[in-house]
Design an enzyme around this catalytic site. Structure first.
Site, short mmCIF file in Angstrom:
data_model
loop_
_atom_site.label_atom_id
_atom_site.label_comp_id
_atom_site.label_asym_id
_atom_site.label_seq_id
_atom_site.Cartn_x
_atom_site.Cartn_y
_atom_site.Cartn_z
N PRO A 1 76.46 46.54 -62.03
CA PRO A 1 76.64 45.39 -61.20
C PRO A 1 77.49 44.27 -61.74
CG PRO A 1 74.38 46.04 -61.22
CD PRO A 1 75.11 46.90 -62.17
N GLU A 2 77.25 43.76 -62.88
CA GLU A 2 77.84 42.43 -63.13
C GLU A 2 79.19 42.51 -63.84
OE1 GLU A 2 74.94 39.39 -64.12
OE2 GLU A 2 73.34 40.86 -63.90
#
Length: 295
Positions: A2-3
């Site tokens: 995700p990040e």
DNA sequence: ACGGGCCCCTGTTGGC
DNA sequence: TGCCAACAGGGGCCCG
């Protein structure tokens, strides 16, 4: 993955192993993976076949590879008007694997290349991620049209700290919500929001209007610091879902100060780390180091 | 404009 | 051992 740091790890892998190569065939094995490509799977595949993936770009948690034509590949950038755009969602992986290797259980899209070298596979357990082909918007840095509303990320030169501070000051919201709002600052997710807030000694529920320009600067510095350190360690992964294009995990999880550490002692004050429900997820913080002030 | 709640999925974990 | 609820790094959308 995700990040921002995890996505950047993937971008670097794509840049090294995929950029400059020409697609022979694109196969969509799960329609949900291209749900945001409105013309559908057949059109997606047809649009990619024979195109060259010119480079690998990223803004926040989005990745894209501008599309060129083989004969003009050396003059890359001159004529590219569309790109293959990817978001990994919660569990998406882009893997570079040998053509004959076993099919992954959650393989969704497969790209093969005309050099018969390694394939690019999009594997995604939860199917929150997606791929699409989209036009590049011509203004400023060429960015795929579907993500022009996303803010620059804090590692881009285009990110303007002053503009961010002003936008924060006029928002009626809390700082953690603002950090997760991709239209204000992109690339920050639940882990790095909590880690940056801890480093800046800020409570996530601090009203954005209560933040001084100085404090906002400290928070941005903390965001950049924690992301930079994570990137240096290949990103954060608690399990095999979060891997680079070669399937390898990063090890920044060992350096997390609060995320996932409920009840463990705060590295700064020794008090127990608190977990709270927030936005249908979890927030981790040190109540002693991060008191709520200014509300 | 903003927050809350729900949805989209599959898999793992922990309590009973 | 089994069962089931809770939870997981993402975002979008609708509603009040």
């Amino acid at each position: 993955m995700p990040e921002l740091p995890e996505v950047e790890v993937v971008r670097r892998g794509l840049s090294r192993w995929v950029a400059g190569r020409t697609i022979a065939q694109a196969e969509v094995l799960h329609a949900r993976a291209i749900r945001r490509h409105v013309p559908g799977a057949a059109e997606f595949a047809g649009r990619l076949a024979g195109r060259t993936l010119v480079s690998a770009e990223r803004r926040g948690k989005y990745l894209w590879m501008p599309l060129g034509d083989p004969e003009s590949a050396s003059g890359a950038g001159s004529g590219s008007s569309e790109a293959l755009l990817a978001h990994l969602g919660m569990s998406g992986q882009l893997l570079v694997v040998e053509p004959g290797s076993p099919v992954e259980k959650h393989l969704r899209v497969r790209l093969s290349f005309d050099d018969d070298g390694p394939e690019l596979r999009f594997v995604d357990q939860r199917t929150f991620g997606h791929l699409l082909v989209a036009p590049l918007a011509p203004l400023g840095r060429p960015v795929p049209e579907p993500i022009v509303h996303i803010a620059a990320d804090p590692l881009e030169e285009a990110f303007d700290d002053e503009v961010f501070a002003v936008r924060l000051s006029v928002r009626q919201t809390e700082i953690k919500r603002a950090l997760l709002d991709q239209s204000l600052i992109s690339g920050v997710g639940n882990i790095y929001a909590d880690e940056a807030l801890w480093r800046a000694r800020l409570h996530g529920r601090t009203p954005t209007r209560a933040l001084s320009r100085r404090k906002t600067g400290e928070l941005l510095a903390a965001v950049r610091e924690v992301m930079g350190e994570a990137l240096g360690q290949g990103g954060t992964s608690f399990d095999s879902l979060y891997v680079n294009v070669n399937g390898e995990s990063g090890y920044f999880d060992r350096s997390l100060n609060v995320y996932g550490r409920q009840g463990e002692p705060c590295a700064r004050c020794g008090g127990p780390v608190l977990r709270e429900a927030f936005m249908n997820r979890s927030s981790y913080s040190c109540p002693r180091c991060q008191p709520l002030v200014g509300s």
